[in-house]
Design a protein around this motif. Structure first.
Motif, PDB file in Angstrom:
ATOM      1  N   THR B 226       9.862 -15.400  37.888  1.00 12.24           N
ATOM      2  CA  THR B 226       8.903 -15.569  37.057  1.00 12.24           C
ATOM      3  C   THR B 226       8.362 -14.178  36.552  1.00 12.24           C
ATOM      4  O   THR B 226       8.820 -13.138  37.249  1.00 12.24           O
ATOM      5  N   GLU B 227       7.623 -14.016  35.627  1.00 17.09           N
ATOM      6  CA  GLU B 227       7.202 -12.902  34.873  1.00 17.09           C
ATOM      7  C   GLU B 227       6.439 -12.128  35.817  1.00 17.09           C
ATOM      8  O   GLU B 227       6.351 -11.144  35.708  1.00 17.09           O
ATOM      9  N   ASP B 228       5.758 -12.639  36.782  1.00 10.49           N
ATOM     10  CA  ASP B 228       4.464 -11.824  37.504  1.00 10.49           C
ATOM     11  C   ASP B 228       5.305 -11.551  38.866  1.00 10.49           C
ATOM     12  O   ASP B 228       4.660 -11.131  39.887  1.00 10.49           O
ATOM     13  N   MET B 229       6.705 -11.770  38.973  1.00  4.93           N
ATOM     14  CA  MET B 229       7.281 -11.248  40.240  1.00  4.93           C
ATOM     15  C   MET B 229       8.391 -10.201  39.733  1.00  4.93           C
ATOM     16  O   MET B 229       9.131 -10.243  38.748  1.00  4.93           O
ATOM     17  N   THR B 230       8.519  -9.354  40.653  1.00  4.05           N
ATOM     18  CA  THR B 230       9.885  -8.317  40.386  1.00  4.05           C
ATOM     19  C   THR B 230      10.960  -8.813  41.363  1.00  4.05           C
ATOM     20  O   THR B 230      10.758  -9.442  42.240  1.00  4.05           O
ATOM     21  N   PRO B 231      12.301  -8.686  40.818  1.00  2.00           N
ATOM     22  CA  PRO B 231      13.353  -9.019  41.501  1.00  2.00           C
ATOM     23  C   PRO B 231      13.648  -8.281  42.802  1.00  2.00           C
ATOM     24  O   PRO B 231      13.778  -9.081  43.893  1.00  2.00           O
ATOM     25  N   ASP B 232      12.960  -7.252  42.974  1.00  2.00           N
ATOM     26  CA  ASP B 232      12.999  -6.633  44.451  1.00  2.00           C
ATOM     27  C   ASP B 232      11.962  -7.369  45.351  1.00  2.00           C
ATOM     28  O   ASP B 232      12.468  -7.599  46.284  1.00  2.00           O
ATOM     29  N   ARG B 233      11.062  -7.492  44.893  1.00  2.00           N
ATOM     30  CA  ARG B 233       9.891  -8.148  45.901  1.00  2.00           C
ATOM     31  C   ARG B 233      10.633  -9.555  46.167  1.00  2.00           C
ATOM     32  O   ARG B 233      10.569 -10.154  47.280  1.00  2.00           O
TER      33      ARG B 233
END
Ligand SMILES: Nc1ncnc2c1ncn2[C@@H]1O[C@H](COP(=O)(O)OP(=O)(O)OP(=O)(O)O)[C@@H](O)[C@H]1O
Ligand SMILES: [Mg+2]
Lengths: 222, 400
Positions: B226-233
């Motif tokens: 989702t937009e509020d999530m980074t791929p790394d996290r």
């Protein structure tokens, strides 16, 4: 008209300053044929270079048709050399990459272009007996033939003044006579002014006026 | 008839043909290698961009032990097979921060199944959740893939309408993907997971070498965050929550490749700069000599009315003709070498590669031409300046 006033050119040789041309003053009218004689190293070539705009004097002035040539910028001075003044040298001055005819037309690369330049070049080649050499390269010409091509080149832009530095120095007597005759004809036909440096007294005597140079000092020889 | 300065320049160069040739070739080598390297690197970047766009996933989740295989499958299209439980997909799909998730099966086909030399890689996707092939299907096929229909990558030697057998089951080619430069796409065959499971089940009776893929197995889960999530996290969270999986953030793969490319670029840049400086020195030195040995001639030209500008133009002209012709030769030779060896280089580097689009190539070629002209200019500007500043009489005298 060429007016030279108090012309001085000094060279520094081994810390010593030496006046190659020492306070020369004279006037040459249009259409005159003038010879300059003098010992080797007396400053004849330097004087011609000063008059022809090839080297800048330390002081004094050279006026051609009323214009002080050493007050001109590079473009104007180059234009003057291109259209009003021509040189004939004592050494081979042809470009090895160009044929005889191309060498004759070389000055047209730098400004003034006469439409009939090629015809003109051919006429001169004929006059100087080199019609069949028009497409020869300098390496295929004898010294005398090269000199004659250089003379034709000096005429191509219809100059008003021709400065010749020992133009017949290395020519045989017959060719020398031809060249001098060619100069005289040219002078008669077009009124072009000649200043000819020579070691040959006989050649000098055929000019209307003689100047003599000794240790940078110029004097009338009468 | 008229003599032109450019004419003089040409004639001078022709007279010293060997010297001109050597100078030209030095520029050719520099321009050619620089252009070749630039096109090559641009091609890799291009492929990375198109490939990741095509993949559309932020994270690829695979069994823990297969991280390396998964990466080489993605970057170099190395066929591979590995399996994990479908439950992984069910859990990921419900996680917070996951926008979309879709399972895929990677199947390494037995040899002799198809297609001669090209390594084939079977990828099965779930038509209900897929977002990798879906955009293409929507645009080109305008319907879903059904039954034993397959889509093939651009490098597969088949066309729409062909029939290909895998593990004894015939499949029908209904379309070909546009080239991406990533072998993962270009050398792959895409089918529905349903068809893949059926093919595996039928292989027991139909194929010489059967394959076993139970319906509760998948190879990977592709994830969009989702937009509020980074791929790394998100990747860390997935690895934390689910045992035995590795979550590969695709931008990490890309940045790793970019780093690798960066090293390559640096190396090429250093070598090219050294070559360039050498070529510049060679040219400058040669033109300094040329001016020196032609002093009298240049002085004579001045006495015939050549301005300083004319002399400057003549020398610069000779240099630019030399370097430009070298540049053009280098351009042609460099392109020819690149075209004939790019396959080999790509293969040994195991990185995606796609020739940049024509517009960009045109730009690079123009830049190479400009580069060679500039090389000529830089190397001759000082000699030309010296030549044009000489006093005519001095030049004539010294040239004796
Ligand atoms: N560029 C220069 N640098 C130093 N000295 C020079 C230079 N040009 C000429 N000279 C000196 O100036 C003097 C005059 O030289 P110039 O060439 O004008 O003589 P010239 O009369 O033409 O001699 P020649 O009959 O041998 O041609 C000579 O002593 C020469 O060494
Ligand atoms: Mg002299």
């Amino acid at each position: 008209m060429i007016e030279v006033r108090n012309l001085v050119k000094t060279y520094r040789i081994a810390g010593q300053s030496m006046r190659a041309v020492d306070d020369a003053t004279f006037t040459i009218q249009d259409g005159e044929m003038v010879s300059i004689i003098g010992h080797s190293g007396s400053g004849k070539t330097t004087l011609l270079s000063l008059i022809g705009g090839l080297t800048r004097p330390d002081s004094g002035e050279v006026k051609i048709d009323g214009v002080n040539i050493w007050s001109l910028g590079d473009r104007e001075l180059s234009g003057l050399r291109n259209t009003k003044i021509s040189f004939v040298y004592q050494f081979s001055s042809l470009l090895p990459t160009l044929t005889a005819l191309e060498n004759i037309l070389l000055p047209t690369a730098f400004g003034h272009v006469r439409q009939d330049a090629a015809d003109f070049g051919m006429i001169y080649l004929e006059k100087l007996g080199l019609t069949d050499k028009r497409d020869s390269y300098p390496s295929e010409l004898s010294g005398g033939q090269q000199r004659r091509v250089a003379i034709a080149r000096a005429f191509v832009n219809n100059p008003r003044i021709i400065l010749a530095d020992e133009p017949t120095g290395d020519l045989d007597e017959e060719t020398e006579q031809d060249v001098i005759q060619c100069f005289k004809d040219m002078n008669k036909d077009t009124g072009v002014t000649f200043i000819i440096v020579t070691h040959n007294k006989e050649v000098a005597s055929r000019m209307g006026r003689q100047l003599r140079m000794a240790n940078g000092i110029l004097a009338e020889n009468s | 008839m008229r003599i032109r300065i450019l004419n003089l320049a040409f004639k001078n160069l022709r007279r010293k043909f060997v010297r001109t040739l050597v100078l030209s070739l030095s520029v050719a080598v520099v321009t050619g290698s620089l252009l070749g390297a630039t096109v090559f690197i641009t091609g890799m970047k291009n492929a990375l961009k198109i490939g990741t766009y095509r993949l559309g996933a932020d994270i690829l989740v695979v069994p823990e032990k297969y991280e390396a295989q998964a990466k080489s499958a993605l970057l170099a299209g190395e066929p591979t097979s590995f399996y994990m439980d479908r439950s992984v997909y069910d859990r990921i799909k419900k996680m917070e921060g996951v926008k979309r998730a879709s399972p895929q099966l990677f199947i390494e086909p037995t040899s002799f199944t198809c297609c001669y030399n090209v390594k084939t890689f079977l990828i099965a996707f779930d038509p209900d959740t897929d977002f990798t092939i879906a955009p293409w299907l929507e645009k080109h096929l305008k319907r879903r893939l059904t039954g034993n229909e397959i889509i093939t990558g651009r490098e597969m030697p088949v066309i729409t309408g062909d029939t290909l057998p895998f593990y004894g089951t015939p499949f029908h080619v209904v379309g070909t993907l546009e080239p991406t430069g990533m072998k993962f796409f270009d050398q792959s065959v895409f089918m529905t997971m349903d068809a893949a499971y059926r093919m595996a089940a039928d292989s027991r009776t139909k194929a010489v070498q059967p394959i076993n893929i139970p319906r509760d197995k998948i190879s990977a889960v592709l994830v969009q965050v989702t937009e509020d999530m980074t791929p790394d996290r998100m990747a860390i969270r997935i690895e934390h929550d689910i045992d035995g999986v590795k979550a590969i953030a695709s931008d990490q793969v890309i940045s790793a490749v970019r780093r690798q490319l960066g090293g390559l670029i640096k190396g090429i840049f250093v070598i090219s700069s050294v070559l360039w400086v050498l070529a510049l020195l060679l040219m400058s030195f040669a033109f300094y000599m040329i001016v020196n040995e032609r002093q009298r001639e240049l002085g004579l030209l001045r006495s015939m009315g050549a301005t300083r500008g004319h002399v400057f133009k003549l020398i610069i002209g000779e240099a630019v003709i030399t370097s430009l012709s070298g540049g053009v030769v280098g351009l042609v030779a460099g392109s020819a070498l690149l075209l004939s060896f790019q396959g080999l280089i790509v293969h040994s580097l195991k990185l995606p590669y796609l020739l940049p689009p024509a517009g960009m190539l045109g730009g690079l070629v123009a830049a190479a031409v400009a580069f060679s002209i500039i090389t000529g200019l830089i190397s001759s500007v000082l000699p030309a300046l010296i030549a044009s500043r000489m006093e005519p009489y001095e030049a004539i005298r010294k040239g004796e």
